[in-house]
Motif scaffolding. Structure first.
Motif, PDB file in Angstrom:
ATOM      1  N   UNK A   1       0.704  -1.043   0.105  1.00 16.98           N
ATOM      2  CA  UNK A   1      -0.150   0.143   0.069  1.00 16.98           C
ATOM      3  C   UNK A   1       0.833   1.174   0.032  1.00 16.98           C
ATOM      4  N   UNK A   2       1.893   1.230   0.830  1.00 10.89           N
ATOM      5  CA  UNK A   2       2.669   2.334   0.840  1.00 10.89           C
ATOM      6  C   UNK A   2       3.680   2.525  -0.565  1.00 10.89           C
ATOM      7  N   UNK A   3       3.878   1.467  -1.180  1.00  9.57           N
ATOM      8  CA  UNK A   3       4.725   1.482  -2.415  1.00  9.57           C
ATOM      9  C   UNK A   3       3.843   2.335  -3.408  1.00  9.57           C
ATOM     10  N   UNK A   4       2.780   2.305  -3.450  1.00 10.90           N
ATOM     11  CA  UNK A   4       1.877   3.062  -4.416  1.00 10.90           C
ATOM     12  C   UNK A   4       2.114   4.587  -4.301  1.00 10.90           C
ATOM     13  N   UNK A   5       2.743   4.945  -3.233  1.00 15.71           N
ATOM     14  CA  UNK A   5       3.007   6.244  -2.942  1.00 15.71           C
ATOM     15  C   UNK A   5       4.447   6.716  -3.492  1.00 15.71           C
ATOM     16  N   UNK A   6       5.113   5.762  -3.826  1.00 13.31           N
ATOM     17  CA  UNK A   6       6.486   6.164  -4.537  1.00 13.31           C
ATOM     18  C   UNK A   6       7.664   5.377  -3.689  1.00 13.31           C
ATOM     19  N   UNK A   7       8.766   5.654  -4.171  1.00 10.70           N
ATOM     20  CA  UNK A   7       9.963   5.005  -3.653  1.00 10.70           C
ATOM     21  C   UNK A   7      10.402   5.808  -2.348  1.00 10.70           C
ATOM     22  N   UNK A   8      10.190   7.180  -2.559  1.00  9.09           N
ATOM     23  CA  UNK A   8      10.475   7.915  -1.254  1.00  9.09           C
ATOM     24  C   UNK A   8       9.510   7.455  -0.027  1.00  9.09           C
ATOM     25  N   UNK A   9       8.547   7.123  -0.287  1.00  9.67           N
ATOM     26  CA  UNK A   9       7.505   6.674   0.862  1.00  9.67           C
ATOM     27  C   UNK A   9       7.727   5.374   1.339  1.00  9.67           C
ATOM     28  N   UNK A  10       8.271   4.320   0.364  1.00 17.66           N
ATOM     29  CA  UNK A  10       8.765   3.173   0.738  1.00 17.66           C
ATOM     30  C   UNK A  10      10.294   3.277   1.535  1.00 17.66           C
ATOM     31  N   UNK A  11      11.071   3.960   1.093  1.00 14.66           N
ATOM     32  CA  UNK A  11      12.293   4.408   1.988  1.00 14.66           C
ATOM     33  C   UNK A  11      11.977   4.857   3.212  1.00 14.66           C
TER      34      UNK A  11
END
Length: 446
Positions: A34-44
Motif C-alpha cells: 500500500x505504501x509503495x503505491x505512494x512512490x519509492x520515497x515513501x517506501x524508503x
C-alpha cells in the motif's frame, strides 16, 4: 536421529505461532504494498521508520523475556501462584515502562531519523519517516502489554490465542491501511502516517483480545498486579535481553546507515528484501521460541539434561525448516520484488539481498533455537554476549569496510555480505557454547 516426541511438542507450540507470524508477515507485505503505491520515497521512509519502531518495541523485551522464563519454569514446577504473580507483575511493569518511552521517543524522533537515514537520504524521506514513526508510537502501551501476554501463552505452551489475536490484528490493520493511507470511505488521506495509525489501532485490538482469552486458556489468573518481587525477578532475567535488543538495534541502525549511504535505491531494495524475508524468518523464530518454553519447563522441574536435549532437538527441527526456507526464497527471489517496485534497479538489488539472506537461513535458525533454549533454562546473559559480539564485530565493522571495496553500482553488496558473515559466525559460536557448557551456565529461577 530426531526425537519425534520432542519435535511434536515443539510443533504443538510453534505451529500456531508460525501461522500467526506468517499472517503478520503477510500484513507487513500488504503494508509495504500500500505504501509503495505512494512512490519509492515513501517506501524508503517506512524502512527508516520501521527500524526506529523496532528500536522502540525492543524496550518491551525486558518484561517479555522475564515473563516467558518465569512462567515456563513455574509451569514446569507446578507452581500456579508463581506463574500468576509473574504474569501480573510483568504486565503492569511493562505498561508503566511504555509511558516514558513514548514521551522520549516522540521528542527525539527527528534526531534519531536523521542518524538512521544519514546524509544520503532526502528531507522528504526523513519527514515522512518521522510522521510514520510518531503514528506508530501512539499504540506502544498496548504493544508492550501484548508482548507480555504473548510471553505468558508461550511459557504455558498454549499458543493458539496468539494466532487468533494476530488474525484480528492483521484484519484490522489490513482494512484500515488503504482507508487511512489513501483517504477512502470518508477517512482523511494521511499517506505514510496512515499506515502507522492503522498499526496503532490494531495493537489495541491485539492486546485486549489476548487479555480476554487468558481467563479461559492459561490455567491461572492473569491480571495487572502491583510490581513486587516477581517484577524484580523479571527485571533481572530480562535485563540482558533488553540490553541485547537495544544494542542490537543500535548496531542495526549503524548497519542500515551503511546501506543508506549506498543511495535511496539500495535503501528501498533493502526494505523490500527485509519485508519479504520476514515471511520466512518469523516462522523460524516461532519454532525457536518453543525451545524456550520446553527447556524452561524442564528446568523448572529440575531436569537439566532434558532441558538441554529439548533445545538440541528444536535446533535440529529449525535447521531443517531453515533449509526449506532457503530453497523457497531463492526460487521466488526474481519475482517477488516486482510486487513492490517498478524500478528494474531496485528489483535487481532486492533479488540480490534475498539470495544472500536465503543462504544464511539455516544457520540463523540454529542460532535462534539454541539461544532461546539457554534463555528458557535461566541464563539470558550468554546469548546476549554471543549475539552482540557477532553483530558488532562480524556485521557492523565489515559493513563499514566492504561497501567501499565493491564494484561501481554494487556498494550495498558489501553490507549484505557482512550480514552473512555475522550469522555464520554466531551459529558456530553458539553451537560450541551450547554443547560444551550448557549444564554449567543454566539455572532454576523459580
Amino acid at each position: 536421529m530426531p526425537e519425534t516426541g520432542l519435535w511434536r511438542r515443539a510443533l504443538a507450540i510453534a505451529l500456531p505461532l508460525m501461522l500467526a507470524e506468517s499472517v503478520n508477515s503477510i500484513l507487513w507485505i500488504m503494508d509495504t504494498y500500500f505504501v509503495s503505491r505512494l512512490g519509492d520515497a515513501a517506501l524508503a521512509a517506512v524502512g527508516v521508520g520501521g527500524y526506529l519502531s523496532w528500536l522502540t518495541f525492543s524496550g518491551g523485551s525486558l518484561y517479555y523475556t522475564g515473563a516467558l522464563v518465569l512462567v515456563a519454569q513455574a509451569v514446569g514446577a507446578g507452581d500456579r501462584k508463581a506463574a500468576s504473580m509473574s504474569a501480573g507483575e510483568a504486565l503492569s511493569a511493562n505498561l508503566l515502562l511504555s509511558l516514558p518511552v513514548v514521551a522520549g521517543m516522540w521528542v527525539f524522533s527527528p534526531v534519531l531519523v536523521g542518524i538512521i537515514a544519514g546524509g544520503g537520504t532526502s528531507t522528504i524521506v526523513k519527514r515522512l519517516a518521522i510522521d510514520y514513526f510518531r503514528a506508530r508510537l501512539l499504540g506502544l502501551p498496548f504493544t508492550y502489554s501484548g508482548l507480555v501476554l504473548g510471553a505468558v501463552y508461550r511459557g504455558v505452551g498454549r499458543t493458539r490465542p496468539v494466532l487468533y489475536s494476530t488474525i484480528l490484528f492483521s484484519t484490522v490493520n489490513g482494512v484500515l491501511d488503504p482507508l487511512m493511507i489513501y483517504g477512502l470511505a470518508g477517512f482523511p488521506a494521511m499517506g505514510v502516517a496512515g499506515a502507522g495509525y492503522a498499526s496503532s489501532i490494531a495493537s489495541v485490538v491485539y492486546a485486549v483480545s489476548l487479555y480476554i482469552m487468558a481467563a479461559s486458556t492459561v490455567g491461572f489468573s492473569v491480571r495487572p498486579r502491583i510490581p513486587g518481587i516477581y517484577a524484580v525477578k523479571a527485571t533481572r532475567i530480562g535485563l540482558p535481553a533488553l540490553v541485547e535488543r537495544l544494542a542490537f538495534v543500535g548496531g542495526n541502525l549503524a548497519y542500515i546507515g551503511a546501506v543508506a549511504r549506498c543511495g535511496e535505491d539500495a535503501l528501498a531494495a533493502h526494505t523490500i528484501g527485509v519485508r519479504i524475508e520476514s515471511l520466512a524468518f518469523l516462522p523460524l523464530f516461532s519454532i525457536a521460541e518453543s525451545s524456550a518454553a520446553l527447556a524452561g519447563q524442564e528446568m523448572g522441574a529440575g531436569r537439566t539434561l532434558e532441558a538441554k536435549r529439548a533445545g538440541w532437538e528444536v535446533a535440529k527441527l529449525n535447521g531443517v525448516a531453515g533449509l526449506a526456507t532457503m530453497a523457497v526464497i531463492i526460487a521466488s527471489s526474481g519475482l517477488l520484488p516486482w510486487i513492490f517496485t517498478r524500478s528494474p534497479r531496485v528489483a535487481s538489488l532486492a533479488q540480490l539481498y534475498l539470495i544472500i539472506a536465503a543462504v544464511t537461513e539455516p544457520a540463523l535458525a540454529v542460532v535462534m533455537a539454541l539461544g532461546m533454549a539457554i534463555r528458557g533454562a535461566g541464563n539470558t546473559l550468554v546469548p546476549t554476549i554471543v549475539n552482540l559480539v557477532g553483530l558488532y564485530l562480524l556485521r557492523v565493522v565489515p559493513a563499514g569496510i566492504l561497501p567501499r571495496l565493491m564494484p561501481p553500482g554494487k556498494c550495498v553488496l558489501g553490507a549484505w555480505l557482512a550480514m552473512g558473515i555475522d550469522v555464520t559466525g554466531r551459529g558456530t559460536v553458539i553451537s560450541i557454547v551450547y554443547k560444551r557448557w550448557f549444564e554449567r551456565i543454566v539455572k532454576k529461577v523459580v
